[in-house]
Design a protein around this motif. Structure first.
Motif, PDB file in Angstrom:
ATOM      1  N   THR A 152       3.063 -10.717  11.894  1.00 23.27           N
ATOM      2  CA  THR A 152       3.254  -9.982  10.650  1.00 23.27           C
ATOM      3  C   THR A 152       4.717 -10.077  10.238  1.00 23.27           C
ATOM      4  O   THR A 152       5.614  -9.703  11.005  1.00 23.27           O
ATOM      5  CB  THR A 152       2.844  -8.510  10.815  1.00 23.27           C
ATOM      6  N   GLY A 203       6.952  -7.180  11.376  1.00 23.82           N
ATOM      7  CA  GLY A 203       6.528  -6.379  10.239  1.00 23.82           C
ATOM      8  C   GLY A 203       7.595  -5.450   9.701  1.00 23.82           C
ATOM      9  O   GLY A 203       7.332  -4.680   8.770  1.00 23.82           O
ATOM     10  N   SER A 218       7.675  -5.658   0.510  1.00 23.36           N
ATOM     11  CA  SER A 218       8.440  -4.426   0.674  1.00 23.36           C
ATOM     12  C   SER A 218       7.834  -3.311  -0.169  1.00 23.36           C
ATOM     13  O   SER A 218       7.185  -3.551  -1.190  1.00 23.36           O
ATOM     14  CB  SER A 218       9.888  -4.670   0.245  1.00 23.36           C
ATOM     15  N   THR A 219       8.062  -2.079   0.254  1.00 28.20           N
ATOM     16  CA  THR A 219       7.583  -0.919  -0.508  1.00 28.20           C
ATOM     17  C   THR A 219       8.725  -0.133  -1.156  1.00 28.20           C
ATOM     18  O   THR A 219       8.465   0.845  -1.843  1.00 28.20           O
ATOM     19  CB  THR A 219       6.781   0.036   0.398  1.00 28.20           C
ATOM     20  N   SER A 226       2.123 -11.039  -6.929  1.00 32.05           N
ATOM     21  CA  SER A 226       2.192 -11.505  -5.536  1.00 32.05           C
ATOM     22  C   SER A 226       2.560 -12.984  -5.432  1.00 32.05           C
ATOM     23  O   SER A 226       3.459 -13.355  -4.670  1.00 32.05           O
ATOM     24  CB  SER A 226       0.872 -11.233  -4.822  1.00 32.05           C
ATOM     25  N   LEU A 260       7.604  -9.188   7.336  1.00 30.08           N
ATOM     26  CA  LEU A 260       8.084  -8.515   6.135  1.00 30.08           C
ATOM     27  C   LEU A 260       8.853  -9.529   5.302  1.00 30.08           C
ATOM     28  O   LEU A 260       9.657 -10.301   5.825  1.00 30.08           O
ATOM     29  CB  LEU A 260       8.986  -7.339   6.486  1.00 30.08           C
ATOM     30  N   THR A 319      -2.875 -14.096   5.314  1.00 29.11           N
ATOM     31  CA  THR A 319      -3.051 -12.981   4.387  1.00 29.11           C
ATOM     32  C   THR A 319      -1.720 -12.584   3.763  1.00 29.11           C
ATOM     33  O   THR A 319      -0.692 -12.534   4.445  1.00 29.11           O
ATOM     34  CB  THR A 319      -3.651 -11.764   5.117  1.00 29.11           C
ATOM     35  N   LYS A 364       3.914  -9.365   4.481  1.00 36.68           N
ATOM     36  CA  LYS A 364       3.884  -8.031   3.897  1.00 36.68           C
ATOM     37  C   LYS A 364       5.038  -7.869   2.918  1.00 36.68           C
ATOM     38  O   LYS A 364       6.185  -8.194   3.227  1.00 36.68           O
ATOM     39  CB  LYS A 364       3.975  -6.955   4.990  1.00 36.68           C
ATOM     40  N   GLN A 389       0.963  -4.516  -0.526  1.00 37.19           N
ATOM     41  CA  GLN A 389       1.212  -3.086  -0.331  1.00 37.19           C
ATOM     42  C   GLN A 389       1.301  -2.352  -1.676  1.00 37.19           C
ATOM     43  O   GLN A 389       2.194  -1.534  -1.916  1.00 37.19           O
ATOM     44  CB  GLN A 389       2.464  -2.870   0.510  1.00 37.19           C
ATOM     45  N   THR A 448       0.361 -12.888   8.614  1.00 35.08           N
ATOM     46  CA  THR A 448       0.271 -11.938   7.512  1.00 35.08           C
ATOM     47  C   THR A 448       1.667 -11.697   6.946  1.00 35.08           C
ATOM     48  O   THR A 448       2.598 -11.363   7.691  1.00 35.08           O
ATOM     49  CB  THR A 448      -0.322 -10.600   7.986  1.00 35.08           C
ATOM     50  N   ASP A 492      -0.191  -9.348   1.931  1.00 40.60           N
ATOM     51  CA  ASP A 492      -0.417  -7.926   1.686  1.00 40.60           C
ATOM     52  C   ASP A 492       0.683  -7.414   0.761  1.00 40.60           C
ATOM     53  O   ASP A 492       1.821  -7.215   1.175  1.00 40.60           O
ATOM     54  CB  ASP A 492      -0.409  -7.159   3.012  1.00 40.60           C
TER      55      ASP A 492
END
Length: 396
Positions: free
Chosen positions: A70, A40, A97-98, A151, A72, A125, A95, A129, A93, A127
């Motif tokens: 998870t 992640g 980046s933010t 996405s 990234l 999934t 994820k 974010q 899952t 995500d």
């Protein structure tokens, strides 16, 4: 509607072919074996790109496997054409980046381009974010706002299936189809808060022969939206809400837009949405056509505008109003029932210069319990017919 019937037959054959995770003789490319890190925190975009290219350049059926865990993932483009069929099996899952470098003025998170017979599935999934970026969305105030990542983008993808996936908290739309043909989307769950900006569930443009079924879409914008060039779209057994409903448009914002035609929405349920089934066009001097739309066997539960055509669409106070040049014709509404959260349950505000033509209402039963009186309809510049039960009383 013959093209939709043929498409459904193709869909059944394709669904049976894809019912198992891996078929006999499939080549499996496991991202973990190529160095993916499921913590992640470590970016896996280069690993995913490398594994995809190996699968894409191999003949036969090739499975890109993303096991549980998870991952990234920075923005990534997975581009064909491919020598064989590629199946993307997401078990874990992913994820997004933010950080701003991978968010602001970036139009995609995961993008598939120029691929035929893609399968994207696996029960995993995505995500996005989105909470890290929604405050940066200034598009309601600034027409030159910077883009945020969608996405899942599909550009020039054909004869493909997207199924058994969950997408949560997208920064922009969850799924975008552009210049696609023969796409089946089923058993997906798209979710974002009701106040999250521009988080459309599925946005379609310049695409044809698309089927969306057996899915749940709960977002901050349209559950499904169809922009110019959308043709032969079938939406069935979809639960929508919260959100802005299922929309054709907005249309007429620019010159030279393609027509929208052949939409069938059936056996859907809308719960607490701002709109139910909607057609929206700008009151601008750009001409095109919308025709052959059918909305049937639909349940509305506390929906603000269950049935609406709005040819003076203006989401802000700065619109320059004129008369819409979009011709809307041959739109059928049948067996639509449930409750409206506003007094006006059926609203047709059509163009003065190009009135709506061939509007049909059959068996409409929408109740309203507000203190401001019985449920009602509102009509401007519309020509059509009504038959069977009409609640509210038809103004067509």
């Amino acid at each position: 509607m013959a093209s939709i019937s043929v498409f459904q037959c193709v869909y059944i054959v394709f669904l049976l072919a894809c019912i198992s995770d891996f078929g006999y003789g499939d080549t499996v490319f496991d991202v973990m074996k190529d160095g993916a890190v499921a913590d992640g925190k470590t970016d896996n975009s280069k690993v995913f790109e490398n594994v995809f290219q190996k699968a894409c350049q191999s003949e036969g059926t090739n499975v890109v496997l993303i096991p549980q865990g998870t991952y990234l993932l920075y923005p990534i483009i997975l581009k064909g054409p491919c020598k064989g069929q590629v199946e993307f099996q997401i078990k874990g899952t992913l994820k997004a980046s933010t950080d701003n470098a991978h968010t602001i003025n970036v139009d995609h998170w995961i993008s598939f381009q120029y691929i035929d017979q893609l399968v994207l599935s696996g029960g995993g999934t995505l995500d996005g974010q989105g909470a890290s970026a929604w405050d940066d969305n200034t598009c309601s105030k600034d027409p030159n706002c910077k883009s945020l990542p969608i996405s899942l983008r599909f550009d020039f993808v054909t004869n493909s299936r997207i199924s058994h996936l969950t997408s949560i908290n997208s920064k922009n739309a969850h799924v975008n189809l552009f210049a696609c043909k023969g796409i089946m989307i089923d058993n997906i769950h798209l979710q974002a808060p009701a106040d999250s900006p521009n988080t459309d569930g599925i946005h379609i443009g310049t695409s044809s022969t698309i089927e969306i079924s057996n899915s749940i879409i709960a977002t901050g914008d349209d559950c499904v939206s169809m922009s110019p060039g959308s043709q032969n779209i079938h939406v069935r057994n979809v639960k929508c809400g919260p959100g802005h409903g299922i929309s054709v448009g907005s249309l007429g914002g620019s010159a030279g837009e393609e027509d929208v035609s052949g939409l069938l929405v059936t056996n859907c349920t809308f719960t607490g949405t701002d709109n139910g089934v909607r057609v929206k066009t700008w009151a601008k001097p750009h001409a095109s056509n919308v025709f052959n739309l059918t909305f049937a066997d639909i349940i509305m539960e506390n929906v603000r505008n269950p049935i609406i055509i709005d040819q003076r669409y203006c989401p802000s106070a700065s619109c320059v109003q004129g008369d819409s040049q979009i011709q809307i014709r041959n739109v059928k509404y049948g067996n639509i029932r449930g409750t409206s959260s506003t007094k006006i349950a059926v609203a047709f505000e059509c163009s003065k210069v190009k009135p709506c033509q061939g509007i049909e209402l059959k068996e409409i039963n929408l109740a309203y319990q507000g203190a401001d009186g019985p449920v009602a309809s509102s009509c401007s510049n519309v020509k059509g017919v009504a038959s069977g039960e009409q609640k509210p009383p038809s103004c067509v």
